[in-house]
Write a protein that holds these residues in place. Structure first.
Motif, PDB file in Angstrom:
ATOM      1  N   LEU A  19       1.107  -1.495  -0.146  1.00 60.40           N
ATOM      2  CA  LEU A  19      -0.349  -0.518  -0.028  1.00 60.40           C
ATOM      3  C   LEU A  19       0.917   1.544   0.473  1.00 60.40           C
ATOM      4  O   LEU A  19       0.575   2.191  -0.679  1.00 60.40           O
ATOM      5  CB  LEU A  19      -0.801  -0.038   1.359  1.00 60.40           C
ATOM      6  N   TYR A  20       1.805   1.531   0.995  1.00 58.99           N
ATOM      7  CA  TYR A  20       2.680   2.114   1.101  1.00 58.99           C
ATOM      8  C   TYR A  20       3.457   2.467  -0.527  1.00 58.99           C
ATOM      9  O   TYR A  20       3.533   4.007  -0.736  1.00 58.99           O
ATOM     10  CB  TYR A  20       3.815   1.996   1.806  1.00 58.99           C
ATOM     11  N   THR A  22       2.312   1.642  -3.643  1.00 58.77           N
ATOM     12  CA  THR A  22       1.200   2.381  -4.282  1.00 58.77           C
ATOM     13  C   THR A  22       1.153   3.928  -4.084  1.00 58.77           C
ATOM     14  O   THR A  22       1.510   4.003  -5.377  1.00 58.77           O
ATOM     15  CB  THR A  22       0.061   1.739  -4.064  1.00 58.77           C
ATOM     16  N   ARG A  52      -6.883  -8.210   1.288  1.00 57.76           N
ATOM     17  CA  ARG A  52      -5.844  -7.118   0.702  1.00 57.76           C
ATOM     18  C   ARG A  52      -5.922  -6.493   1.596  1.00 57.76           C
ATOM     19  O   ARG A  52      -6.710  -5.970   1.388  1.00 57.76           O
ATOM     20  CB  ARG A  52      -5.538  -6.862  -0.788  1.00 57.76           C
ATOM     21  N   VAL A  54      -5.855  -2.401   1.863  1.00 54.49           N
ATOM     22  CA  VAL A  54      -6.292  -1.444   1.310  1.00 54.49           C
ATOM     23  C   VAL A  54      -6.338   0.059   1.507  1.00 54.49           C
ATOM     24  O   VAL A  54      -7.284   0.927   1.020  1.00 54.49           O
ATOM     25  CB  VAL A  54      -8.701  -1.458   0.039  1.00 54.49           C
ATOM     26  N   LYS A  56      -5.578   2.298   4.999  1.00 57.81           N
ATOM     27  CA  LYS A  56      -4.856   1.900   7.012  1.00 57.81           C
ATOM     28  C   LYS A  56      -5.159   3.380   7.201  1.00 57.81           C
ATOM     29  O   LYS A  56      -5.511   4.525   6.842  1.00 57.81           O
ATOM     30  CB  LYS A  56      -2.745   1.635   7.005  1.00 57.81           C
ATOM     31  N   HIS A  75      -6.162   3.106  -1.059  1.00 57.26           N
ATOM     32  CA  HIS A  75      -5.156   2.488  -2.091  1.00 57.26           C
ATOM     33  C   HIS A  75      -6.101   2.813  -2.921  1.00 57.26           C
ATOM     34  O   HIS A  75      -6.992   3.401  -3.234  1.00 57.26           O
ATOM     35  CB  HIS A  75      -5.512   0.937  -2.172  1.00 57.26           C
TER      36      HIS A  75
END
Length: 306
Positions: A19-20, A22, A52, A54, A56, A75
Motif C-alpha cells: 500500500l505504501y 503504491t 488485500r 486497501v 490504513k 489504495h
C-alpha cells in the motif's frame, strides 16, 4: 464489497508495504517495532478486502479527552468505495470507548474528497491558515458541544480565519450560535495550522444560555484557570481529568461567583513514575492535562517537551 477493519498485526506487513509503495510512501521495517511499542497509546488499523490491505489509519489516544486521527490512506483502486468511512468509524468507536470523545485531524483545503468524508462525521474546521493545512475537530458522544447542539439544533457555525484576542490570549475561535435565541457556545483553540510546535487543544470557552453566561480561559504562563461569570450567581466545580503518569492539580475545586465576578485559580500537573507516553512517536511532543468544569465543559493546558 466486504471490508474488514482490523488492528495491525505482523502478518499484514507485506500488504501495508505494498500500500505504501503504491502511494509513493517510504516503508521501513522499523515501523513494525514502533507500532508494537505504542499499543497502549496508539492503534494502527488496516482495511482488508479479499485478503488485500486497501487502507490504513493511525489513532493516537495519549491524553484524554483527545484522540488524533493520523495518516488516513486508501489504495487508489479502492477510493470512493467506503474504505475511509469504515476506518473513521472504527477510530471514533475505539476512541470513545476509551473516553476520548474529542477527535481531531489535519487535512488540506484542496482535498475535497477528504473534507466531504470528515463532514459526514461532523468534523468542524477549527484552525485555519493561509497555507493548505487546517485542523478539524469532532465533538463526540457526551461532549459539551454535542449537548449544546442537541439543545440548539438551529445554529449558525462560524470559524475565525486568524487568531483572536480572548482575555489577553491569542486563540483560534469557532462558534455555534442559536439562531432563535441568544444562546451561544464559542470554543478557543491553542495551536497552529501545521504539525510544528504544540498539540492543538481547547484553551477557552464562552457560553451563554438563558440566565447563565461565563467564560473559561486556560493560561499557561503561569498555569491558571480563569473563570469569568457574567450571568446569574453560579457555582463552578473543577475536576482534573485523570491520565496515566500525570498528577494534575487544581488550587480550588469549587468556586462560587456572583454576576460580573471573576477568579483565577492555580492549576498544574507533573509527571509521575509510571509516565510512559511515547512523545517521540506522537505527532507532538506535548504533554496535555485537562480539566472538567461542572462535569461537562473541558479546558486544557500543555507543556511542550522540545
Amino acid at each position: 464489497m466486504k471490508v474488514q477493519v482490523l488492528e495491525f498485526e505482523e502478518k499484514f506487513t507485506e500488504g501495508v508495504e505494498e500500500l505504501y509503495n503504491t502511494l509513493g510512501w517510504k516503508f521501513s521495517p522499523k515501523l513494525i517495532n514502533i507500532w508494537k511499542s505504542l499499543r497502549n497509546y496508539s492503534k494502527v488499523l488496516i482495511a482488508l478486502s479479499n485478503g488485500r490491505v486497501v487502507g490504513k489509519v493511525t489513532l493516537d489516544v495519549a491524553f484524554p479527552p483527545y484522540a488524533e486521527i493520523v495518516n488516513l490512506i486508501v489504495h487508489p483502486e479502492y477510493q470512493g468505495k467506503g474504505i475511509g468511512t469504515k476506518l473513521i468509524e472504527e477510530c471514533i468507536k475505539i476512541s470513545e470507548s476509551k473516553g476520548h470523545n474529542i477527535q481531531f485531524l489535519m487535512t488540506e483545503y484542496d482535498n475535497t474528497p477528504a473534507l466531504n468524508l470528515y463532514k459526514k462525521f461532523n468534523f468542524y474546521p477549527a484552525i485555519l491558515s493561509k497555507r493548505k493545512q487546517l485542523w478539524l475537530f469532532r465533538f463526540g458522544k457526551g461532549s459539551f458541544v454535542e449537548d449544546f447542539l442537541k439543545a440548539h439544533p438551529l445554529f449558525e457555525f462560524k470559524v475565525s480565519r486568524k487568531t483572536v484576542n480572548f482575555h489577553g490570549e491569542k486563540f483560534y475561535e469557532i462558534s455555534f450560535a442559536d439562531i432563535m435565541s441568544n444562546a451561544h457556545l464559542k470554543i478557543y483553540f491553542k495551536g497552529q495550522p501545521g504539525q510544528e510546535e504544540t498539540m492543538p487543544r481547547i484553551a477557552g470557552i464562552s457560553f451563554m444560555e438563558g440566565k447563565k453566561a461565563f467564560d473559561l480561559v486556560a493560561y499557561e504562563n503561569p498555569f491558571e484557570l480563569g473563570v469569568f461569570n457574567y450571568g446569574e450567581d453560579s457555582r463552578f466545580e473543577i475536576e482534573p481529568l485523570s491520565s496515566k503518569g500525570l498528577e494534575v492539580f487544581v488550587e480550588k475545586q469549587i468556586l462560587k461567583l456572583s454576576k460580573n465576578q471573576n477568579e483565577r485559580v492555580k492549576i498544574d500537573f507533573k509527571k509521575t513514575g509510571d509516565f510512559d507516553t511515547p512523545l517521540d512517536y506522537l505527532s507532538f511532543r506535548t504533554i496535555v492535562a485537562s480539566f472538567k468544569i461542572n462535569e461537562n465543559f473541558v479546558i486544557s493546558i500543555g507543556e511542550d517537551c522540545g
